[in-house]
Design an enzyme around this catalytic site. Structure first.
Site, PDB file in Angstrom:
ATOM      1  N   GLU A  26       0.862  -1.194   0.000  1.00 30.45           N
ATOM      2  CA  GLU A  26       0.000   0.000   0.000  1.00 30.45           C
ATOM      3  C   GLU A  26       0.887   1.228   0.000  1.00 30.45           C
ATOM      4  OE1 GLU A  26      -3.241   0.818   3.165  1.00 30.45           O
ATOM      5  OE2 GLU A  26      -2.094   2.667   2.927  1.00 30.45           O
ATOM      6  N   HIS A 195      -9.035   2.348   0.043  1.00 30.72           N
ATOM      7  CA  HIS A 195      -8.060   3.091   0.860  1.00 30.72           C
ATOM      8  C   HIS A 195      -8.742   4.306   1.493  1.00 30.72           C
ATOM      9  CE1 HIS A 195      -4.729   5.844   1.687  1.00 30.72           C
ATOM     10  NE2 HIS A 195      -3.956   4.782   1.737  1.00 30.72           N
ATOM     11  N   ASP A 321       3.096   1.687   3.834  1.00 36.49           N
ATOM     12  CA  ASP A 321       2.433   2.996   3.757  1.00 36.49           C
ATOM     13  C   ASP A 321       3.439   4.111   3.487  1.00 36.49           C
ATOM     14  OD1 ASP A 321       0.235   4.613   3.563  1.00 36.49           O
ATOM     15  OD2 ASP A 321      -0.406   4.394   5.637  1.00 36.49           O
TER      16      ASP A 321
END
Ligand code: CA
Length: 358
Positions: A26, A195, A321
């Site tokens: 991600e 998301h 992230d």
């Protein structure tokens, strides 16, 4: 010792050949022209999106050095990003357009920026195929165009799914006006990564009053709610092969699963909640069968091992992230999790290879 040297020292402790590839699933990026459009929007007095202003105003306009670095790194799609990956032991990034992506724009702008950003991302993936892969941006403002763009991005550009940054102008994907997108993802056999983004106006006030509207709590509440809305709407009975991915440890849903199942059954039985509709399975069954979770921003062994125990070790994927939570030490902590070598390889590598068809 300077901060950079400290960072390098902690990076050095990351094992170089752990026996698996570390795929971070991600990881955010942003084309410069999209950030410029964000700035233009925020310069307009009439632009009335307080959640967006609070979030992107911080990254693009505040004097904070950390914010400046995040904004800069978002735009790196080249050797500079790869150097950060090397420093933190990441072999591959699954890239997605940063939140709120194109979903803040009007329909025409959203459709056009989705296309151009997918072209740029695909170019980077072609240049560094061993290091980058990515998800397509689509514009839910125009569901048929979004479905077409997803098809182009997957079949022509080689991207591996779609990213949707939660609500679009306060609307959620369980509304069947968006189901062209769900239908396309199922037909193409690619996942949709749901998301977080800035909260919609209807939800913002009680969070913002205590500074809880961002990644600290608000994001998880809103995206968890969005995923749960999709589940209880019956969308996954209509599209039973559709797969979603949610980050941040599953936005707390694995922890809620027992209570949601119990209360959903009670609500359907009692007919007290007119909008609670019967489903083919329990809500938790969809969570186990249609949804994968990642550990973005949630590098915490107890939460990860809990999710593995209720969803299965085949459904929990590593994510860092980057660049929002670029913390190389985190990788070493994940390497040290007290789980079997087989489970660790699934966590870092083989689950991602399977889910994204790498
Ligand atoms: Ca993220």
């Amino acid at each position: 010792m300077t901060k950079t040297r400290e960072k390098r020292r902690s990076a050095l402790r990351i094992r170089r050949k752990p026996g698996y590839r570390r795929i971070a699933t991600e990881e955010a990026w942003a084309p410069t022209e999209m950030l410029e459009l964000y700035m233009k929007l925020m310069a307009k007095r009439s632009f009335d999106e307080p959640g967006f202003r609070s979030l992107m105003g911080f990254y693009l306009q505040s004097p904070s050095e950390r914010a400046r670095q995040v904004a800069e790194r978002l735009q790196w799609l080249d050797e500079r990003r790869i150097r950060d990956m090397d420093d933190s032991g990441i072999d591959m990034q699954v890239l997605a357009l940063t939140a709120p992506g194109v979903q803040i724009f009007d329909r025409a702008t959203a459709v056009s920026i989705a296309k151009s950003s997918n072209d740029q991302l695909a170019e980077a993936v072609r240049t560094w195929p061993d290091r980058f892969t990515g998800l397509a941006a689509v514009a839910p403002q125009d569901p048929p165009a979004a479905a077409k763009e997803l098809e182009r991005a997957v079949l022509k550009l080689g991207l591996k799914g779609a990213v949707i940054n939660s609500h679009t102008h306060g609307e959620y994907l369980d509304d069947d006006k968006f189901w062209d997108i769900l239908e396309a993802a199922e037909a193409l056999n690619v996942p949709i990564y749901l998301h977080p983004r800035d909260l919609p106006r209807t939800m913002l006030q009680p969070f913002v009053e205590r500074g809880l509207d961002g990644a600290i709590y608000g994001f998880g509440c809103e995206t968890g709610l969005h995923m749960l809305r999709i589940i209880v709407s019956g969308a996954l009975d209509r599209f039973p092969k559709l797969r979603f991915i949610i980050g941040h440890g599953g936005e707390a849903l694995p922890y809620w699963m027992y209570r949601v199942d119990y209360m959903h059954a009670a609500a359907v039985r009692s007919k007290r909640f007119a909008s609670a509709k019967p489903l083919k399975k329990r809500p938790g069954d969809y969570l186990k069968e249609n949804i994968y979770i990642t550990t973005s921003g949630m590098a915490w062994a107890p939460a990860i091992m809990f999710a593995q125990s209720v969803l299965g070790v085949d459904r929990v994927l590593y994510a860092m992230d980057y660049p929002y939570q670029f913390t190389p030490a985190e990788v070493a902590a994940m390497d040290a999790m007290p789980i079997s070598a087989r489970a660790k390889k699934m966590f870092f590598q083989s689950n991602a290879e399977r889910v994204f068809n790498l």
